[in-house]
Design a protein around this motif. Structure first.
Motif, short mmCIF file in Angstrom:
data_model
loop_
_atom_site.label_atom_id
_atom_site.label_comp_id
_atom_site.label_asym_id
_atom_site.label_seq_id
_atom_site.Cartn_x
_atom_site.Cartn_y
_atom_site.Cartn_z
N PHE A 1 -7.95 1.90 5.08
CA PHE A 1 -6.90 3.01 4.95
C PHE A 1 -6.37 2.81 3.39
O PHE A 1 -6.36 3.94 2.89
CB PHE A 1 -5.82 2.75 5.73
N ALA A 2 -6.14 1.76 2.80
CA ALA A 2 -5.75 1.57 1.73
C ALA A 2 -6.89 1.88 0.75
O ALA A 2 -6.83 2.65 -0.21
CB ALA A 2 -5.27 0.12 1.39
N ALA B 1 -1.97 -5.02 -2.36
CA ALA B 1 -2.44 -4.94 -1.11
C ALA B 1 -3.57 -5.64 -0.71
O ALA B 1 -4.07 -6.35 0.31
CB ALA B 1 -2.43 -3.66 -0.52
N PHE B 2 -4.69 -5.44 -1.74
CA PHE B 2 -5.92 -5.84 -1.40
C PHE B 2 -6.03 -7.31 -1.49
O PHE B 2 -6.77 -8.05 -0.59
CB PHE B 2 -7.01 -5.45 -2.52
N ALA C 1 0.85 -1.20 0.08
CA ALA C 1 0.28 -0.06 0.10
C ALA C 1 0.87 1.27 -0.12
O ALA C 1 0.65 2.23 -0.73
CB ALA C 1 -1.02 -0.06 1.16
N GLN C 2 1.98 1.28 0.78
CA GLN C 2 3.00 2.49 0.78
C GLN C 2 3.37 2.97 -0.65
O GLN C 2 3.72 3.89 -0.86
CB GLN C 2 4.06 2.22 1.60
N LEU C 3 3.58 1.65 -1.39
CA LEU C 3 4.17 2.12 -2.88
C LEU C 3 3.00 2.29 -3.84
O LEU C 3 3.29 2.25 -5.09
CB LEU C 3 5.16 0.96 -3.14
N GLY C 4 1.67 2.25 -3.32
CA GLY C 4 0.58 2.55 -4.19
C GLY C 4 0.08 1.31 -4.91
O GLY C 4 -0.54 1.30 -5.92
N MET C 5 0.87 0.13 -4.49
CA MET C 5 0.37 -1.32 -5.11
C MET C 5 -0.97 -1.86 -4.56
O MET C 5 -0.85 -2.71 -3.82
CB MET C 5 1.50 -2.11 -5.14
#
Length: 647
Positions: A244-245, A221-222, A213-217
């Protein structure tokens, strides 16, 4: 015979079978210390910690034995009765001061309650007595992590993994340390290695999803979160991370996102409604109100720019302030925060039930959540409704998903008419922007317009990678193509990794933007970097936050796309507060058009550059005392509504 059989089953990890045999044996021998001790150990393995405590207490009352005493202390700790555990562990150490395992266990108990220096002390004593003690070595790694010494934590975790048993937990810890060092790709690689070693380790999967999630992936993440929910559908931290994501996902509509919050409430909050109790607070309108703030970041965290202006201007004669602090690493700003409260309650290591009870005991009138679904949140305290009035404000910037929380403190632009349906709370709109901003002291002066000297326009953002989705990259590439010679600065801690910088540049290259037009990296502090930017670019569907105000303060106007309240409207609220509504777009085409038009008018940009700081200073965003009075009036009105219902 039953005892011998139970011991054999316990050794073979058939804990349910051992439990059945011991039920019969202890019924026939109620004062058999070995039987009670073994049954307590079985209950611990089954996760029945409270039952284990009762069995060990019975065994402990027969005669004092080291193994029984340490087992009872361990059971206390696992049952959340850490104070009891510490008392008993200290008793053991008074009798056997060179007991390495007891020192290690004490250190774990101190970790539970946030006493990290004491935890380090006992860990080092344990290792001095027995350098090969695996638990103590692992505890040392955890101590380093809790103290924010992430480099040392990484080395200690890897030492545990490489030299002391190859524990998957140690590898997961090493991945977490990498994450805290902003090496998200390195963290992902270690989490993936851990998954190969121990498939289905929930904490590892949660860490993997967090780094993605931090990298926008977000899709990755889901998918990992779905694995977690298949293993443990009621893992509260995983759900908070998931929500959050979800706030950043361009694939989710506002209604789809809200449905996820409803599922969260159904899973975690609604079952706690049975714990609600009548509030015994005095329903008096004019008395001094007790206001409690619950947060884990009373530190140098960026929230201080908004929280300190309120706290320092609170009318202490009308409001008695309580801090429920879950701060893990106190600093000099924490010391200042302590002076702003009448009561400072350290809640690290205390469970939600304890904190709920404490809030009730303190007779808090208005309880304020500052965290939302960010790390260290205590939302399930709010779900238990320990105070008559509760609200969410500041961090996170969206609904908590809890109908038990009464209000969401906001403003008309952030949550315009018709936006209430996106919130489980009732939006309470202040007459002006729902924040006051205090600049960091070392930001320095505004520079001359960079484009005047360079001959080209520099766009820029200091946002995190999670906001920079494909739609944002496409819009920024369109802007760069439309403005000849222009450059783009992307800078935040997510871009500390050289590999991730290259991956980001490749995304733009696929859209025809060559590497030389991009400046991607991590600069801290970023003030000189900002002095080289002409026009800021906000993100969508989730707007940036603090960095937008910092840009304005440094003389840089920004373009925003107004979207779903309130994750997609903060940029509009900030611009509205300084009278720059023409920089607010309502679709992507308009967003691109506004940015290109702004870049084409260097004369206007030069005027804005020289005047924006004074406009910010004269705006509601820097009226600290005025904001405090508005918040206090809101608290009073909320309280009046409750008093009307109570009487």
């Amino acid at each position: 015979q039953n005892l011998t059989g139970a011991m054999s089953l316990y050794g073979n990890k058939d804990f349910k079978g051992a439990d059945r045999l011991l039920t019969v044996f202890v019924a026939q021998n109620p004062a058999h210390q070995d039987g009670l001790n073994l049954w307590g150990a079985v209950k611990l393995e089954l996760g029945q910690n409270r039952e284990a405590v009762q069995l060990f207490l019975r065994a402990h009352s027969i005669t004092w034995r080291m193994d029984v005493a340490t087992n009872l202390a361990t059971a206390y700790r696992r049952a959340g009765l850490t104070d009891n555990a510490l008392v008993l562990f200290k008793e053991v150490l008074e009798i056997h001061p060179q007991h390495a395992t007891a020192h290690s266990s004490v250190s774990a108990a101190y970790l539970d309650v946030g006493e990290y220096e004491l935890a380090r002390r006992h860990t080092l004593i344990a290792l001095d007595i027995n350098p090969a003690l695996t638990d103590a070595r692992f505890n040392l790694a955890v101590v380093y992590e809790k103290l924010g010494l992430h480099g040392e934590a990484f080395k200690a975790y890897m030492d545990c993994f490489d030299n002391h048993g190859g524990s998957a937990d140690a590898l997961c810890g090493a991945a977490s340390a990498r994450h805290q060092q902003f090496d998200y790709l390195g963290a992902i690689a270690l989490h993936q290695k851990c998954e190969g070693l121990a498939p289905g380790l929930v904490n590892n999967l949660i860490g993997l999803a967090r780094s993605y999630a931090q990298l926008g992936m977000l899709e990755e993440a889901f998918r990992v979160h779905e694995k977690v929910f298949a293993l443990d559908p009621r893992h509260q931290l995983a759900w908070s991370n998931y929500l959050f994501a979800a706030n950043y996902s361009p694939q989710l509509s506002g209604d789809e996102r809200l449905e996820l919050y409803r599922k969260y409430e159904q899973t975690f909050a609604l079952p706690l409604k049975q714990e609600w109790r009548p509030h015994l607070n005095e329903a008096s309108l004019g008395r001094r109100l007790r206001v409690g703030y619950v947060y884990s970041e009373f530190t140098k965290h960026s929230a201080r720019s908004f929280l300190l202006p309120l706290l320092e201007h609170h009318d202490r004669s009308g409001f008695e302030l309580y801090a429920y602090s879950d701060v893990k690493h106190e600093d000099d700003v924490t010391a200042h925060y302590r002076t702003l409260f009448d009561h400072w309650v350290h809640v690290t290591g205390r469970d939600d039930q304890w904190l709920t009870n404490r809030v009730r005991e303190d007779r808090i009138d208005v309880l304020v959540d500052l965290a939302g679904h960010t790390g260290g949140n205590r939302l399930l305290v709010f779900a238990r409704k320990p105070a008559p009035v509760s609200l969410h404000w500041l961090d996170y910037g969206y609904t908590t998903g809890l109908s038990a929380t009464d209000y969401y403190l906001t403003d008309e632009v952030t949550v315009p008419a018709g936006g209430d349906r996106y919130f489980s709370e009732r939006p309470w709109r202040l007459p002006r922007i729902a924040l006051a901003y205090r600049p960091i002291s070392d930001m320095g002066d505004v520079s001359e317009l960079p484009a005047s000297e360079r001959g080209y326009v520099t766009f820029g953002t200091l946002t995190r990678a999670v906001r920079i989705n494909d739609g944002v990259v496409d819009a920024w590439a369109r802007i760069l193509r439309a403005v000849p010679g222009s450059r783009l600065v992307i800078n935040s801690r997510n871009y500390a990794s050289a590999q991730f910088v290259e991956d980001t540049c490749d995304r733009f290259a696929r859209l025809g933007i060559e590497r030389g037009r991009l400046e991607v990296g991590h600069t801290s502090p970023p003030w000189d970097l900002l002095r080289g930017i002409d026009v800021g670019l906000d993100c969508f569907p989730h707007n940036s936050g603090t960095t937008l105000i910092e840009s304005l303060y440094m003389g840089i106007p920004f373009v925003t796309l107004k979207g779903t309240p309130s994750i997609g409207t903060l940029g509009a609220s900030i611009l509205d507060s300084v009278g720059l509504n023409e920089f607010i777009a309502h679709d992507v085409d308009q967003y691109v058009s506004v940015a290109t038009s702004v870049a084409a008018d260097l004369g206007r940009l030069k005027v804005l550059r020289s005047s924006l700081r004074s406009r910010v200073q004269a705006s509601a965003m820097m009226d600290e005392a005025g904001f405090a009075r508005e918040v206090e009036l809101a608290y009073r009105k909320m309280w009046k509504l409750w008093c009307g219902e109570a009487t």
